[in-house]
Design an enzyme around this catalytic site. Structure first.
Site, short mmCIF file in Angstrom:
data_model
loop_
_atom_site.label_atom_id
_atom_site.label_comp_id
_atom_site.label_asym_id
_atom_site.label_seq_id
_atom_site.Cartn_x
_atom_site.Cartn_y
_atom_site.Cartn_z
N ALA A 183 0.83 -1.20 0.00
CA ALA A 183 0.00 0.00 0.00
C ALA A 183 0.86 1.25 0.00
O ALA A 183 0.57 2.23 -0.70
CB ALA A 183 -0.93 0.00 1.21
N GLU A 207 -4.03 -3.01 4.92
CA GLU A 207 -4.54 -3.82 6.03
C GLU A 207 -4.67 -3.04 7.33
O GLU A 207 -5.32 -3.50 8.27
CB GLU A 207 -3.64 -5.05 6.24
CG GLU A 207 -4.28 -6.14 7.08
CD GLU A 207 -3.43 -7.40 7.16
OE1 GLU A 207 -3.72 -8.24 8.03
OE2 GLU A 207 -2.49 -7.55 6.36
N ASP A 209 1.59 -1.47 15.02
CA ASP A 209 2.17 -0.19 15.45
C ASP A 209 1.32 1.00 15.03
O ASP A 209 1.03 1.89 15.81
CB ASP A 209 3.58 -0.02 14.86
CG ASP A 209 4.53 -1.13 15.28
OD1 ASP A 209 4.11 -1.99 16.08
OD2 ASP A 209 5.68 -1.14 14.82
N GLY A 268 1.42 -13.95 -2.66
CA GLY A 268 1.56 -14.37 -4.05
C GLY A 268 1.32 -13.22 -5.00
O GLY A 268 1.50 -13.36 -6.20
N GLY A 269 0.89 -12.08 -4.47
CA GLY A 269 0.62 -10.91 -5.31
C GLY A 269 -0.61 -11.04 -6.17
O GLY A 269 -0.83 -10.23 -7.08
N ILE A 309 -4.41 -7.33 -2.51
CA ILE A 309 -3.63 -6.45 -3.38
C ILE A 309 -4.51 -5.41 -4.07
O ILE A 309 -4.15 -4.22 -4.12
CB ILE A 309 -2.82 -7.26 -4.40
CG1 ILE A 309 -1.93 -8.30 -3.69
CG2 ILE A 309 -1.93 -6.33 -5.24
CD1 ILE A 309 -0.94 -7.72 -2.71
N ARG A 314 -11.99 -19.25 3.31
CA ARG A 314 -10.96 -19.46 4.31
C ARG A 314 -11.53 -19.59 5.73
O ARG A 314 -11.06 -20.41 6.52
CB ARG A 314 -9.97 -18.29 4.27
CG ARG A 314 -9.17 -18.25 3.00
CD ARG A 314 -8.42 -16.94 2.88
NE ARG A 314 -7.56 -16.95 1.70
CZ ARG A 314 -6.83 -15.90 1.33
NH1 ARG A 314 -6.88 -14.78 2.02
NH2 ARG A 314 -6.07 -15.97 0.27
#
Length: 591
Positions: free
Chosen positions: A147, A557, A359, A180-181, A573, A419
């Protein structure tokens, strides 16, 4: 789905893949030491070996060369390395729950300093160098992952402004480098080549909303769906990303719409970095952001950071873009926010880069940013028990024909499920251990023996993979052979009839051949955190009242509200590129 070549991904988890090129020890006229020195220490499971790169008494990089620590505990070494680099000091606390690993790692770093002839007291800056350093730019990007570099490319291509990225690791890429892009894009050029003409942004939108259990922000999801194809074309035509001439299908997508870049995540992100560098981006590596700076009106004008224990301030004349990723590698945050799985402690590994520790989320929350969807934490269902990382071998299940069975040798789920559903089902099996079975014709078709020879050999060495007859595979994993044979026969009967009454599988419902077979064991791992800072359609970070925090933007993310309760594979992505570019345009315009 996030996935990369396993050799590189493992290297990244351990060290960042910085080259271990030792140099002759050098001492300048002020007695400061430079060079790369090897040290060893005793961990819980054996010897830990590291290389420590030193530049004029400053620790610049720590590369973990080898160790035998238990998967999951080894990430403690990377977390400690991060803290050592930010402080330029070995005065760091052992990671909770990994005391012996932490002590062995510190011993190895101490040993490397001994080889350099450098005492811990000699680490640090001179009194003159300790003065706080300040840097200015027009657009400041905090986080050098997918990003962040997408935002940098957009900003630099749309203006002549100064763009600077602050990255806490010694290399760029973040989780994108581990991936994996893959890029889901409706109506893409490969779809057209393959005759897939029943796709659209509207259908993609529906899939995204359904996959996220209707909890995604409809406005943001619509933007993602509509911009996926233009951004894929931008990556191909302007950035220079090269794609294979075939694509993949993943659970939750109505049709196959996923582009697959040549070289997977590592080459994808290196292409972004190369493009950003050619446009003039400045990247400050080994620099850890600590907190945001605001003016009297509350506008975010920069950050405070540290590098090697030295305080730094970065000021942005136009805007600050937050792209630090999620918190999948932070066990404490996982346990704090998880309300679904209730078991995401250190025993559950992660596919994430060890740098992904939340963070930026803590920094944003400290100035009033609203965090949403933090309880939605995605697990990936098929990972190597020895490392916690993905299997490239699992592409057989995703793109061809494979079975998932449990310790009793029985199927327990539709192998093509999403998933979250696959992970839920896997965790409910005996010992939370599952096994993937691939028949030789699929191995040959996908050229698995050739394309991922290194992974296959490593899996043999790790004792997580077997090849042979059904009986031989079952015996290797202590699975009842009769149970496994019955499962395969039952599945083949269903496949021949074109109906799976047990689990409702429809995609690639094809009989397995007579073998031989490849079989490997698998566990679930923390993969993606759907929650994060709330943003609007201009990628502006919102506060608790839903108002934009002036000067602060976010993408990737670190944001929440886009994927709802579950992210579909190959949609990370498109998210990073879509909102990274929007954030850049908003920052340039000072929206």
């Amino acid at each position: 789905m996030k996935r990369g070549w396993r050799i590189l991904a493992l290297c990244l988890v351990l060290s960042g893949c910085a080259p271990s090129a030792r140099v002759v020890k050098e001492v300048d006229d002020q007695g400061r030491i430079s060079g790369t020195f090897t040290g060893t220490g005793q961990g819980k499971q054996g010897e830990i070996q590291v290389d420590v790169m030193i530049d004029r008494n400053q620790i610049q990089h720590i590369e973990i060369l080898s160790h035998n620590e238990i998967p999951g505990f080894d990430t403690a070494m990377v977390q400690m390395s991060d803290e050592i680099l930010s402080k330029n000091s070995l005065q760091v606390e052992p990671v909770s729950g990994a005391t012996y690993t932490s002590q062995g790692f510190l011993q190895a770093v101490h040993n490397a300093l001994d080889q350099a002839g450098l005492s811990e007291q000699q680490l640090g800056w001179s009194d003159e160098e300790k003065n706080e350093q300040e840097m200015e730019c027009d657009v400041l990007i905090v986080g050098g992952g997918g990003a962040g570099f997408a935002a940098a490319i957009e900003a630099l291509s749309q203006s002549e402004d100064e763009v600077l990225i602050v990255e806490k690791m010694s290399f760029g890429g973040g989780n994108t480098r581990m991936s994996g892009g893959e890029f889901a894009a409706p109506l893409n050029w490969v779809q057209r080549q393959e005759g897939i003409d029943k796709d659209s942004p509207d259908l993609f939108y529906d899939d995204l909303m359904k996959g996220g259990q209707q909890l995604g922000n409809p406005e943001l999801v619509r933007i993602l769906a509509q911009n996926a194809l233009p951004n894929a074309q931008w990556l191909r035509d302007f950035v220079g990303v090269q794609y294979r001439d075939y694509q993949s299908w993943y659970g939750g997508h109505t049709v196959a719409r996923t582009l697959w870049p040549i070289g997977d995540g590592p080459q994808y992100v290196d292409t972004l970095i190369k493009k950003a560098e050619s446009l003039g981006v400045q990247v400050e590596y080994n620099t850890r952001a600590e907190r945001f700076l605001q003016d009297e009106s509350g506008r975010v004008i920069g950050i405070e950071a540290t590098r090697g224990g030295r305080p730094l301030r970065f000021y942005a004349r136009k805007g600050v873009i937050l792209t630090t990723g999620g918190f999948g590698a932070n066990v404490e945050m996982r346990m704090q926010y998880d309300t679904h799985w209730n078991k995401l402690d250190e025993k559950i590994p992660t596919t994430n880069s060890p740098a992904i520790t939340g963070d930026g989320l803590r920094m944003a929350q400290a100035i009033g940013a609203q965090l949403i969807g933090m309880e939605y934490i995605q697990l990936y269902p098929v990972n190597n028990p020895a490392t916690g990382n993905y299997y490239f071998l699992d592409y057989a299940r995703l793109t061809a024909n494979a079975l998932l069975v449990n310790k009793e040798g029985r199927r327990f789920v539709d192998e093509k499920e999403t998933r979250d559903n696959l992970s839920e089902a896997a965790l409910n099996q005996t010992g939370a251990m599952i096994y993937e079975l691939i028949e030789q014709s699929v191995v040959d078709e996908m050229q698995l023996d050739e394309t991922i020879e290194a992974e296959v050999q490593r899996c043999y060495d790790q004792g997580v993979l077997a090849m042979g007859t059904l009986q031989e595979c079952a015996a290797f994993f202590d699975i009842p052979p009769a149970g496994l044979e019955a499962a395969v026969n039952r599945y083949n009967q269903y496949a021949a009839k074109g109906s799976d009454p047990d689990f409702g599988r429809k995609d690639q419902l094809q009989p397995l051949g007579e073998g031989p077979y490849m079989m490997f064991s698998a566990v679930v791992s923390v993969h993606h955190t759907m929650g994060g800072v709330q943003i609007d359609t201009n990628a502006r970070v919102l506060d608790g009242q839903g108002e934009p925090i002036p000067g602060l933007y976010a993408a990737g993310e670190v944001t929440g509200g886009i994927h709802g309760a579950n992210r579909l594979g190959s949609c990370s992505i498109p998210d990073t590129v879509t909102f990274g570019r929007i954030a850049a345009r908003s920052a340039l315009a000072m929206k």
